[in-house]
Design a protein around this motif. Structure first.
Motif, PDB file in Angstrom:
ATOM      1  N   VAL A   1      -5.642  13.229  -2.748  1.00  0.00           N
ATOM      2  CA  VAL A   1      -6.780  12.790  -2.447  1.00  0.00           C
ATOM      3  C   VAL A   1      -7.707  13.550  -1.445  1.00  0.00           C
ATOM      4  O   VAL A   1      -7.184  13.882  -0.529  1.00  0.00           O
ATOM      5  N   GLY A   2      -8.966  13.846  -1.806  1.00  0.00           N
ATOM      6  CA  GLY A   2      -9.765  14.564  -0.679  1.00  0.00           C
ATOM      7  C   GLY A   2     -11.013  15.024  -1.515  1.00  0.00           C
ATOM      8  O   GLY A   2     -11.208  15.408  -2.499  1.00  0.00           O
TER       9      GLY A   2
ATOM     10  N   MET B   1       0.918  -1.186   0.057  1.00  0.00           N
ATOM     11  CA  MET B   1       0.066  -0.181  -0.200  1.00  0.00           C
ATOM     12  C   MET B   1       0.773   1.185  -0.033  1.00  0.00           C
ATOM     13  O   MET B   1       1.831   1.264   0.723  1.00  0.00           O
ATOM     14  N   ALA B   2       0.497   2.346  -0.811  1.00  0.00           N
ATOM     15  CA  ALA B   2       1.249   3.499  -0.789  1.00  0.00           C
ATOM     16  C   ALA B   2       1.123   4.131   0.556  1.00  0.00           C
ATOM     17  O   ALA B   2       0.080   4.227   1.198  1.00  0.00           O
ATOM     18  N   PRO B   3       2.247   4.956   0.963  1.00  0.00           N
ATOM     19  CA  PRO B   3       2.267   5.782   2.242  1.00  0.00           C
ATOM     20  C   PRO B   3       1.165   6.705   2.071  1.00  0.00           C
ATOM     21  O   PRO B   3       1.103   7.634   1.327  1.00  0.00           O
ATOM     22  N   HIS B   4       0.576   6.885   3.248  1.00  0.00           N
ATOM     23  CA  HIS B   4      -0.280   8.153   3.470  1.00  0.00           C
ATOM     24  C   HIS B   4       0.300   9.250   4.165  1.00  0.00           C
ATOM     25  O   HIS B   4       0.911   9.110   5.258  1.00  0.00           O
ATOM     26  N   ARG B   5      -0.015  10.728   3.518  1.00  0.00           N
ATOM     27  CA  ARG B   5       0.972  11.666   4.327  1.00  0.00           C
ATOM     28  C   ARG B   5      -0.225  12.848   4.619  1.00  0.00           C
ATOM     29  O   ARG B   5      -1.260  12.639   4.171  1.00  0.00           O
TER      30      ARG B   5
ATOM     31  N   TYR C   1      -2.154  12.923   7.149  1.00  0.00           N
ATOM     32  CA  TYR C   1      -3.514  12.371   7.646  1.00  0.00           C
ATOM     33  C   TYR C   1      -3.565  11.839   8.910  1.00  0.00           C
ATOM     34  O   TYR C   1      -2.529  11.416   9.527  1.00  0.00           O
ATOM     35  N   GLU C   2      -4.349  12.459   9.728  1.00  0.00           N
ATOM     36  CA  GLU C   2      -4.451  12.457  11.315  1.00  0.00           C
ATOM     37  C   GLU C   2      -3.284  13.070  11.886  1.00  0.00           C
ATOM     38  O   GLU C   2      -2.413  12.456  12.727  1.00  0.00           O
TER      39      GLU C   2
ATOM     40  N   PRO D   1       3.125  11.975  -6.375  1.00  0.00           N
ATOM     41  CA  PRO D   1       2.121  12.241  -5.473  1.00  0.00           C
ATOM     42  C   PRO D   1       0.769  12.290  -5.980  1.00  0.00           C
ATOM     43  O   PRO D   1       0.278  12.703  -7.276  1.00  0.00           O
TER      44      PRO D   1
END
Length: 285
Positions: free
Chosen positions: A42-43, A1-5, A7-8, A39
Motif C-alpha cells: 500500500v502506498g 489488524m494485519a501487521p504493518h511492515r 513503516y517508520e 502481502p
C-alpha cells in the motif's frame, strides 16, 4: 489488524530510495509467503511499487565524498553545465532527463565516476531481482488504484492538513529545525515541511503556511493520479467517494474484488509451502 511492515523504520537522518526499498521488501515478502499470508503493498509512491514489479538497476553504491564534490559543483556551476558533461559520458541517460534535473544529473555522473560505466548501461539490467516480477508475469499480482472524485479529494486533503496541524505537525517540524539537519535530506523536502519552517522563521504567517502546504499536497495527489493513469494501466480502478463513514464499505468492496484472486493466491502459497502443486493458474487482475 494485519501487521504493518517497513513503516517508520528510518531515522530522520537516513535516506530512503527505491533500491533500498526493493532490498528491504524481499525478506518481508518471503516471510509472509512462508506464513501463508498474502502481502498487501500500500502506498502512494508509484516508483517504489513499479520497482517491486519490474526491478531496478543493480548499481553499486557511490561514496559520500564523490556525491558531496559533485553537489558542490552543481551549486557553483549549475545543472545545465553538468548535464553537458553527462551527455558526453552517458548520452542515453542525458537524452532522457531535463537539463535542470539536478538529482538525476548528480546520480548519473556519480555512478559513471564511481564505476566507469554509464548509468544507462546499469539500468538495462533492471528486472533481474524484482521481488514481484515472477508473480506478476504469472498473473499472481492483483493491482488496485483508489480513484476518488477530484473535488472531493482536494477537500479532504485540505481537511487532513488542518487535522495534522491540530495533532502536532508544527511541533514535529520545530523538532526537525532544532536537529539542524542537512536541508537536502528527503525528510526536509517532505510535503508541508518547507512552508512550516518558513512560518517558524517568521517568513510566513500560520494561515499562509497552511495554505501553501495544502496546495502542495493537492499538486502531489494530482501527480500520483497521473502516474497511476500512465504507469498502472492494467490495474483495477476502485471509485471511492471519500466519505468519513466509507471505510467499511470500501473494505467490503475490495474483499469482493479480491475474493477470486485471494483464493488463487492462497493455492499458490500452498504450493510454495509444500501443501499443493503450486502450478495452479491464477487469475489476472
Amino acid at each position: 489488524m494485519a501487521p504493518h511492515r517497513l513503516y517508520e523504520v528510518l531515522a530522520w537522518q537516513e535516506r530512503a530510495s527505491a533500491g533500498w526499498w526493493q532490498r528491504a521488501l524481499q525478506p518481508v515478502l518471503e516471510e509472509g509467503w512462508q506464513r501463508r499470508q498474502i502481502p498487501i503493498l500500500v502506498g502512494g509512491t508509484g516508483l517504489y511499487l513499479r520497482t517491486a514489479l519490474t526491478g531496478l538497476a543493480p548499481t553499486p553504491p557511490v561514496g559520500p565524498d564523490l556525491l558531496a564534490a559533485l553537489a558542490r559543483r552543481l551549486e557553483e556551476e549549475g545543472a545545465e553545465k553538468l548535464h553537458g558533461e553527462l551527455a558526453a559520458v552517458d548520452p542515453v541517460l542525458a537524452a532522457r532527463i531535463a537539463p535542470r534535473d539536478r538529482q538525476r544529473i548528480l546520480r548519473g555522473l556519480a555512478v559513471f565516476r564511481a564505476t566507469g560505466r554509464p548509468l544507462s548501461a546499469w539500468q538495462s539490467e533492471a528486472g533481474k531481482t524484482a521481488p514481484l516480477k515472477a508473480a506478476a508475469a504469472a498473473g499472481r499480482v492483483a493491482g488496485f488504484v483508489l480513484w476518488p472524485e477530484r473535488t472531493t479529494l482536494y477537500r479532504r486533503i485540505d481537511e487532513r492538513f488542518v487535522a495534522m496541524m491540530a495533532a502536532g505537525a508544527l511541533e514535529e517540524v520545530r523538532a526537525l529545525a532544532a536537529a539542524d539537519l542537512d536541508p537536502d535530506l528527503p525528510v526536509m523536502k517532505a510535503v508541508g515541511v518547507r512552508p512550516l519552517l518558513q512560518h517558524l522563521a517568521g517568513e510566513l504567517d500560520r494561515a499562509a503556511a497552511v495554505a501553501i502546504a495544502q496546495r502542495d499536497s493537492r499538486r502531489y495527489a494530482k501527480r500520483q493520479l497521473t502516474w497511476a493513469r500512465h504507469q498502472f494501466r492494467g490495474w483495477t480502478r476502485v471509485p471511492v467517494a471519500l466519505q468519513h463513514d466509507e471505510t467499511e464499505a470500501l473494505a467490503g468492496h475490495l474483499e469482493r474484488m479480491l475474493g477470486e484472486a485471494g483464493a488463487a493466491v492462497a493455492r499458490w502459497l500452498a504450493g510454495r509451502t509444500g501443501e499443493g502443486t503450486g502450478d495452479e493458474d491464477l487469475p489476472r487482475r
